[in-house]
Design a protein around this motif. Structure first.
Motif, PDB file in Angstrom:
ATOM      1  N   TYR A 156      -0.927  -0.729  -8.245  1.00 48.88           N
ATOM      2  CA  TYR A 156      -1.843  -0.636  -7.106  1.00 48.88           C
ATOM      3  C   TYR A 156      -1.895  -1.966  -6.367  1.00 48.88           C
ATOM      4  CZ  TYR A 156      -4.935  -2.915 -10.514  1.00 48.88           C
ATOM      5  OH  TYR A 156      -5.459  -3.759 -11.465  1.00 48.88           O
ATOM      6  N   VAL A 157      -2.358  -1.901  -5.140  1.00 49.32           N
ATOM      7  CA  VAL A 157      -2.798  -3.085  -4.409  1.00 49.32           C
ATOM      8  C   VAL A 157      -4.243  -2.840  -3.997  1.00 49.32           C
ATOM      9  CG1 VAL A 157      -1.884  -2.219  -2.196  1.00 49.32           C
ATOM     10  CG2 VAL A 157      -2.362  -4.666  -2.486  1.00 49.32           C
ATOM     11  N   MET A 158      -5.080  -3.845  -4.134  1.00 51.31           N
ATOM     12  CA  MET A 158      -6.477  -3.702  -3.754  1.00 51.31           C
ATOM     13  C   MET A 158      -6.961  -4.973  -3.065  1.00 51.31           C
ATOM     14  SD  MET A 158      -8.870  -4.527  -7.026  1.00 51.31           S
ATOM     15  CE  MET A 158     -10.071  -5.188  -5.880  1.00 51.31           C
ATOM     16  N   LEU A 159      -7.987  -4.801  -2.269  1.00 56.41           N
ATOM     17  CA  LEU A 159      -8.629  -5.907  -1.577  1.00 56.41           C
ATOM     18  C   LEU A 159     -10.035  -6.106  -2.124  1.00 56.41           C
ATOM     19  CD1 LEU A 159      -7.731  -4.863   2.086  1.00 56.41           C
ATOM     20  CD2 LEU A 159      -6.594  -6.648   0.746  1.00 56.41           C
ATOM     21  N   CYS A 160     -10.430  -7.375  -2.295  1.00 54.27           N
ATOM     22  CA  CYS A 160     -11.845  -7.627  -2.541  1.00 54.27           C
ATOM     23  C   CYS A 160     -12.638  -7.156  -1.332  1.00 54.27           C
ATOM     24  CB  CYS A 160     -12.092  -9.114  -2.761  1.00 54.27           C
ATOM     25  SG  CYS A 160     -11.215  -9.814  -4.177  1.00 54.27           S
TER      26      CYS A 160
ATOM     27  N   SER B  40      -6.977 -11.047 -18.733  1.00 54.73           N
ATOM     28  CA  SER B  40      -8.363 -10.596 -18.820  1.00 54.73           C
ATOM     29  C   SER B  40      -9.123 -10.916 -17.533  1.00 54.73           C
ATOM     30  CB  SER B  40      -9.056 -11.235 -20.019  1.00 54.73           C
ATOM     31  OG  SER B  40      -8.464 -10.818 -21.228  1.00 54.73           O
ATOM     32  N   TYR B  41      -8.916 -12.101 -17.013  1.00 57.08           N
ATOM     33  CA  TYR B  41      -9.552 -12.484 -15.746  1.00 57.08           C
ATOM     34  C   TYR B  41      -9.072 -11.587 -14.608  1.00 57.08           C
ATOM     35  CZ  TYR B  41     -10.809 -15.481 -11.744  1.00 57.08           C
ATOM     36  OH  TYR B  41     -11.302 -15.976 -10.556  1.00 57.08           O
ATOM     37  N   PHE B  42      -7.775 -11.304 -14.592  1.00 51.94           N
ATOM     38  CA  PHE B  42      -7.250 -10.409 -13.568  1.00 51.94           C
ATOM     39  C   PHE B  42      -7.956  -9.057 -13.626  1.00 51.94           C
ATOM     40  CE2 PHE B  42      -4.475  -7.148 -11.911  1.00 51.94           C
ATOM     41  CZ  PHE B  42      -3.989  -7.703 -10.737  1.00 51.94           C
ATOM     42  N   GLY B  43      -8.156  -8.536 -14.828  1.00 49.34           N
ATOM     43  CA  GLY B  43      -8.866  -7.265 -14.978  1.00 49.34           C
ATOM     44  C   GLY B  43     -10.280  -7.334 -14.434  1.00 49.34           C
ATOM     45  N   GLU B  44     -10.948  -8.471 -14.636  1.00 47.21           N
ATOM     46  CA  GLU B  44     -12.293  -8.648 -14.078  1.00 47.21           C
ATOM     47  C   GLU B  44     -12.255  -8.622 -12.552  1.00 47.21           C
ATOM     48  OE1 GLU B  44     -15.089  -8.925 -15.761  1.00 47.21           O
ATOM     49  OE2 GLU B  44     -14.678  -9.761 -17.739  1.00 47.21           O
ATOM     50  N   LEU B  45     -11.257  -9.278 -11.973  1.00 44.82           N
ATOM     51  CA  LEU B  45     -11.124  -9.272 -10.515  1.00 44.82           C
ATOM     52  C   LEU B  45     -10.953  -7.849  -9.992  1.00 44.82           C
ATOM     53  CD1 LEU B  45      -8.620 -12.261 -10.087  1.00 44.82           C
ATOM     54  CD2 LEU B  45     -11.035 -12.281  -9.433  1.00 44.82           C
ATOM     55  N   ALA B  46     -10.076  -7.090 -10.645  1.00 45.17           N
ATOM     56  CA  ALA B  46      -9.799  -5.726 -10.185  1.00 45.17           C
ATOM     57  C   ALA B  46     -11.028  -4.833 -10.280  1.00 45.17           C
ATOM     58  CB  ALA B  46      -8.638  -5.135 -10.988  1.00 45.17           C
ATOM     59  N   GLN B  47     -11.887  -5.066 -11.266  1.00 47.27           N
ATOM     60  CA  GLN B  47     -13.099  -4.257 -11.427  1.00 47.27           C
ATOM     61  C   GLN B  47     -14.202  -4.655 -10.465  1.00 47.27           C
ATOM     62  OE1 GLN B  47     -14.450  -4.182 -15.491  1.00 47.27           O
ATOM     63  NE2 GLN B  47     -12.421  -3.673 -16.291  1.00 47.27           N
TER      64      GLN B  47
ATOM     65  N   LYS C 119       0.832  -1.205   0.000  1.00 51.57           N
ATOM     66  CA  LYS C 119       0.000   0.000   0.000  1.00 51.57           C
ATOM     67  C   LYS C 119       0.865   1.253   0.000  1.00 51.57           C
ATOM     68  CE  LYS C 119      -3.720   2.243   2.611  1.00 51.57           C
ATOM     69  NZ  LYS C 119      -4.608   2.142   3.805  1.00 51.57           N
ATOM     70  N   SER C 120       1.935   1.237   0.789  1.00 53.92           N
ATOM     71  CA  SER C 120       2.821   2.386   0.856  1.00 53.92           C
ATOM     72  C   SER C 120       3.546   2.621  -0.464  1.00 53.92           C
ATOM     73  CB  SER C 120       3.846   2.183   1.982  1.00 53.92           C
ATOM     74  OG  SER C 120       4.778   3.239   2.027  1.00 53.92           O
ATOM     75  N   ALA C 121       3.939   1.552  -1.138  1.00 54.05           N
ATOM     76  CA  ALA C 121       4.731   1.689  -2.365  1.00 54.05           C
ATOM     77  C   ALA C 121       3.876   1.886  -3.612  1.00 54.05           C
ATOM     78  CB  ALA C 121       5.606   0.452  -2.545  1.00 54.05           C
ATOM     79  N   LEU C 122       2.698   1.250  -3.651  1.00 52.76           N
ATOM     80  CA  LEU C 122       1.903   1.217  -4.879  1.00 52.76           C
ATOM     81  C   LEU C 122       0.661   2.081  -4.838  1.00 52.76           C
ATOM     82  CD1 LEU C 122       1.880  -2.671  -5.426  1.00 52.76           C
ATOM     83  CD2 LEU C 122       3.608  -1.033  -6.210  1.00 52.76           C
ATOM     84  N   GLY C 123       0.158   2.345  -3.641  1.00 51.95           N
ATOM     85  CA  GLY C 123      -1.134   2.999  -3.538  1.00 51.95           C
ATOM     86  C   GLY C 123      -2.265   2.023  -3.795  1.00 51.95           C
ATOM     87  N   THR C 124      -3.484   2.521  -3.760  1.00 56.34           N
ATOM     88  CA  THR C 124      -4.654   1.655  -3.893  1.00 56.34           C
ATOM     89  C   THR C 124      -5.604   2.084  -5.018  1.00 56.34           C
ATOM     90  OG1 THR C 124      -5.864   2.957  -2.235  1.00 56.34           O
ATOM     91  CG2 THR C 124      -4.601   1.045  -1.440  1.00 56.34           C
ATOM     92  N   ASP C 125      -5.161   2.993  -5.874  1.00 61.80           N
ATOM     93  CA  ASP C 125      -6.019   3.507  -6.941  1.00 61.80           C
ATOM     94  C   ASP C 125      -5.883   2.604  -8.168  1.00 61.80           C
ATOM     95  OD1 ASP C 125      -7.389   4.903  -8.890  1.00 61.80           O
ATOM     96  OD2 ASP C 125      -6.559   6.860  -8.334  1.00 61.80           O
ATOM     97  N   THR C 126      -6.921   1.803  -8.456  1.00 61.54           N
ATOM     98  CA  THR C 126      -6.861   0.858  -9.560  1.00 61.54           C
ATOM     99  C   THR C 126      -6.914   1.533 -10.922  1.00 61.54           C
ATOM    100  OG1 THR C 126      -9.258   0.532  -9.436  1.00 61.54           O
ATOM    101  CG2 THR C 126      -7.873  -0.999  -8.187  1.00 61.54           C
TER     102      THR C 126
END
Length: 421
Positions: free
Chosen positions: A147-151, A219-226, A135-142
């Motif tokens: 970025y790093v994000m959580l479901c 493509s699946y990864f993109g679906e997860l992120a959205q 989070k500190s290095a990448l941020g959370t803005d997809t």
């Protein structure tokens, strides 16, 4: 983007998958300029390390050698170290509790300009150090390149709200080692946690240069992120010697169970000029609680297949289905080897099935692997990937690993105990 249950990919790409320990360079050392023409900006000489070998990989939690325990972890670190400047790393994972690997990812981004995108299950915050590093290095803005994000808390990224987990365990690399390996898919059964290295049996496979497979995963990864649950549909993709299935899958019948569908392709006996033969099915699986799958395995044994299973968890119904049938052998792996209830048991954490025999009307040696346990949530609620491979050398490597796991399994065939059923 991938959409629809019947979406398929063509098979024009070249797949690279060699047996364990065999170097398999992809693309013959692509130049930076060539990489940029295909959308991956790679600065010449930017990679910190050479691309590691592709192929199969297994840890050994019973070994006293840290290198054997950490074999999968070390491969992840080597892949990250080889990521080229301007390339992209994508990671989808259930539990990420390894701050050293988090620092590797953070450094790849801040020191080498690698785009790093990470999707994690919310329960990774049970041990938040690695997440906080990212989070500190990448941020959370997809919307940004890294970025790093959580479901959402208490749910998978693509399943119905309030159900499931993001149980995925894969990493994707657009370019490694100055372009020596491109479009790399790393699919493992292992979370990145200490217990997965030192207590649990796991497997991994690295594939480079297969455009269709890499495109399906990205493509699946993109679906997860959205997290676009409303528009998600179960999807599979064909990619030469590979076929990948992405979950969750809607439905309520056996006809919409992907594992049962696969086993429907098995013919148990056949004859040729050399005599009569039986198909062999070998399974190394953490959890078998899906009744339809257990019933199908029992019926295949009754039809003449030999079925050999090493597992760590069942329930009453599936345990009963998997016992009392000739040609079906079960061994439980729930070993409290240190007699300390505060530490995890040694278990088989793999999600592997190997089939040697008649499949879909032809003689095959094939492997199913990935994050998909044989449980109800893995099919209907969880974010999961299951990879089928029809390369004989991969089958041989997975079967050799199965033999080692089976030999170590305790209580083994004496599995009529509470820990196993």
């Amino acid at each position: 983007m991938l959409s629809g249950i019947r979406r398929r990919f063509t098979t024009a790409g070249v797949a690279l998958l060699m047996a364990a320990g065999v170097l398999g360079p992809a693309g013959g050392g692509q130049t930076a300029a060539a990489a940029q023409t295909t959308g991956t900006a790679v600065a010449a000489g930017a990679a910190e390390a050479a691309a590691p070998p592709m192929g199969t990989l297994f840890n050994n939690p019973t070994s006293s050698d840290p290198a054997q325990q950490n074999a999968i972890r070390n491969q992840v670190r080597a892949l990250i170290a080889a990521a080229d400047t301007g390339s992209t790393i994508r990671m989808a994972l259930y539990h990420f509790w390894d701050n050293t690997i988090a620092q590797d990812l953070a450094s790849a981004h801040t020191a080498r300009g690698v785009n790093v995108r990470v999707v994690l299950d919310s329960t990774t915050l049970d041990h938040p150090s690695a997440y906080n590093t990212l989070k500190s290095a990448l941020g959370t803005d997809t919307r940004l390149g890294s970025y790093v994000m959580l479901c959402r808390t208490g749910t998978s990224c693509l399943g119905s709200t309030g159900k499931g987990i993001n149980h995925n365990k894969f990493l994707l690399f657009s370019s490694l080692g100055g372009g020596a390996a491109r479009q790399v898919v790393f699919q493992t059964t292992s979370n990145l946690t200490p217990s997965n290295y030192s207590r649990f049996w796991n497997s991994a496979v690295s594939v480079a240069g297969n455009t269709e497979l890499y495109t399906a995963y990205t493509s699946y990864f993109g679906e997860l992120a959205q997290q676009d649950r409303a528009n998600w549909k179960y999807t599979y993709a064909n990619a030469g010697a590979y076929k990948v299935y992405f979950f969750p899958r809607a439905g309520s019948t056996t006809g919409t169970d992907t594992v049962v569908n696969a086993l429907d392709n098995v013919r148990c006996t056949w004859s040729d000029a050399n005599g009569t033969h039986r198909t062999a099915i070998r399974v190394a699986m953490l959890k078998i609680t899906r009744q339809a799958v257990a019933d199908k395995l029992r019926s295949l044994a009754a039809a003449g297949c030999t079925v050999d299973i090493v597992y760590s968890e069942t329930d009453t119904g599936t345990w009963n289905a998997l016992h009392g049938q000739p040609r079906l052998t079960t061994r439980c792996y729930q070993h409290d080897d240190d007699a300390n209830p505060a530490t995890p048991n040694r278990i088989v954490h793999s999600k592997n099935m190997m089939i040697d025999g008649m499949y879909a009307g032809a003689r095959h040696k094939l492997v199913f692997t990935g994050s998909h346990n044989w449980s109800g949530p893995a099919l209907r609620d969880n974010d999961e990937a299951m990879l089928r491979i029809t390369t004989p050398s991969v089958y041989d490597a997975f079967t050799a690993n199965f033999t080692r796991v089976r030999a170590a399994a305790l209580p083994g065939v004496s599995d009529n105990v509470a820990a196993c059923r």
